[in-house]
Design a protein around this motif. Structure first.
Motif, mmCIF file in Angstrom:
data_model
loop_
_atom_site.group_PDB
_atom_site.id
_atom_site.type_symbol
_atom_site.label_atom_id
_atom_site.label_comp_id
_atom_site.label_asym_id
_atom_site.label_seq_id
_atom_site.Cartn_x
_atom_site.Cartn_y
_atom_site.Cartn_z
ATOM 1 N N UNK A 1 5.616 -29.090 27.425
ATOM 2 C CA UNK A 1 5.919 -29.953 26.286
ATOM 3 C C UNK A 1 5.479 -29.233 25.021
ATOM 4 N N UNK A 2 6.457 -28.698 24.295
ATOM 5 C CA UNK A 2 6.113 -27.913 23.122
ATOM 6 C C UNK A 2 5.363 -26.663 23.542
ATOM 7 N N UNK A 3 4.193 -26.458 22.977
ATOM 8 C CA UNK A 3 3.368 -25.301 23.319
ATOM 9 C C UNK A 3 2.359 -25.626 24.412
ATOM 10 N N UNK A 4 2.377 -26.861 24.892
ATOM 11 C CA UNK A 4 1.402 -27.288 25.885
ATOM 12 C C UNK A 4 1.986 -27.199 27.293
ATOM 13 N N UNK A 5 1.144 -26.827 28.231
ATOM 14 C CA UNK A 5 1.535 -26.769 29.635
ATOM 15 C C UNK A 5 0.456 -27.444 30.467
ATOM 16 N N UNK A 6 0.889 -28.306 31.391
ATOM 17 C CA UNK A 6 -0.069 -29.010 32.229
ATOM 18 C C UNK A 6 0.368 -28.945 33.681
ATOM 19 N N UNK A 7 -0.534 -28.524 34.564
ATOM 20 C CA UNK A 7 -0.247 -28.418 35.987
ATOM 21 C C UNK A 7 -0.981 -29.515 36.740
ATOM 22 N N UNK A 8 -0.357 -29.963 37.845
ATOM 23 C CA UNK A 8 -0.983 -30.993 38.660
ATOM 24 C C UNK A 8 -0.576 -30.815 40.112
ATOM 25 N N UNK A 9 -1.523 -30.981 41.027
ATOM 26 C CA UNK A 9 -1.250 -30.928 42.459
ATOM 27 C C UNK A 9 -0.983 -32.339 42.949
ATOM 28 N N UNK A 10 0.121 -32.508 43.711
ATOM 29 C CA UNK A 10 0.517 -33.851 44.139
ATOM 30 C C UNK A 10 0.700 -33.903 45.648
ATOM 31 N N UNK A 11 -0.254 -34.410 46.368
ATOM 32 C CA UNK A 11 -0.104 -34.719 47.784
ATOM 33 C C UNK A 11 0.270 -33.548 48.668
ATOM 34 N N UNK B 1 2.355 -38.787 37.616
ATOM 35 C CA UNK B 1 2.511 -37.454 37.039
ATOM 36 C C UNK B 1 1.484 -37.161 35.952
ATOM 37 N N UNK B 2 0.863 -38.226 35.427
ATOM 38 C CA UNK B 2 -0.035 -38.089 34.282
ATOM 39 C C UNK B 2 0.702 -37.472 33.101
#
Length: 308
Positions: free
Chosen positions: A55-65, A20-21
């Protein structure tokens, strides 16, 4: 479930976090002031599954398979649940039932049935029951609770909350199966939100210390049972009922004059009754007279201070 991620075995946690990083949510469990919560959402994507971490004010997107989002979610969720040993502060399970179709013309209700079956199998397979302090359900009927609640550790469960996930106004809720469970009998608080009316006898709630429910109508028998519960069950401290509006002034149902009253600065007039053979406590009654009633156990010394 954020606390479970913090306290999972390193090898299991690393496997999930690497894929998930999301290593940033791992903190030292000995430093609660530094705790960071995170929300992970799994979504369908044209190339498979995408995850979004807030997470808080941070947003992170990731493509998985190239697999569907449900498969990715369950792989991660099963890994977490199989190794969860610490007590979760809250476990929330909500199934929203709206009439729209999935790509394969599968209704959300059918989809939810599959989720419930997988969740039941997962919880049954655990070596020990899942330890939870508070469990929160969003359901349409008690059948959606039965694959989950019986597998929660009854010795740690303190509060049960139930809401209506269909969103079509107040509906009747049968809980005859739920009230027979050890989890129900050992919990200290219950809230059944006012989208549901319950028809179980009031004395089914007598062992709790705090109750918030809605019923269709209220009558003299209801009042009598409530007063008896407060007289005979020392653990009962708060019983709040919402009911369908009626023209009768609720005070006429108590059968005799009140032992006293005073103005509560937050909730208006408050009346109270004596408890036989109890010089320390009284039964406090608050009501808007036509659709809401609250009984609480109060100390006589507190009443004296308010009236001075």
């Amino acid at each position: 479930m954020d606390s479970s991620l913090v306290k999972m075995p390193d090898t299991v946690l690393n496997t999930i976090m690497e894929s998930l990083d999301f290593r940033s949510i791992i903190v030292d469990p000995k430093s609660p002031s530094d705790d960071k919560s995170a929300e992970i959402k799994y979504r369908n994507h044209k190339k498979g599954c995408s995850t979004v971490k807030n997470s808080g004010l941070k947003k992170k997107k990731q493509l998985r398979g190239d697999e569907g989002f449900v498969d990715f979610f369950w792989n991660d969720f099963e890994t977490i649940m199989r190794h969860q040993k610490q007590i979760l502060q809250k476990f929330s399970f909500v199934l929203e039932h709206y009439e729209y179709k999935f790509e394969k013309m599968q209704t959300l209700k059918q989809f939810s049935s599959g989720i419930l079956e997988r969740l039941k199998t997962l919880l049954e397979s655990r070596a020990i029951p899942l330890k939870v302090k508070e469990i929160d359900f969003g359901i349409v009927d008690q059948n959606e609770m039965m694959p989950v609640l019986p597998f929660i550790d009854s010795s740690t469960l303190e509060r049960i909350s139930i809401g209506n996930s269909k969103g079509l106004g107040p509906q009747n809720l049968k809980i005859d199966q739920i009230v027979r469970l050890e989890q129900w009998k050992h919990a200290k608080q219950v809230e059944i939100k006012n989208e549901f009316w319950v028809s179980e006898p009031i004395n089914r709630f007598a062992h709790f210390s705090k109750v918030e429910i809605s019923i269709n109508t209220i009558n003299t028998e209801t009042i009598s049972v409530l007063r008896e519960i407060f007289k005979t069950c020392p653990s009962m401290n708060h019983f709040e009922i919402y009911y369908e509006p009626q023209n009768q002034d609720l005070r006429t149902l108590f059968g005799h004059r009140f032992d006293g009253s005073y103005e509560d600065e937050d909730s208006g007039a408050r009346w109270f009754f004596k408890i036989p053979d109890n010089e320390e406590d009284k039964i406090s009654v608050q009501s808007n007279l036509f659709s809401w009633l609250r009984l609480t156990r109060v100390k006589c010394s507190d009443l004296s201070e308010k009236r001075d």
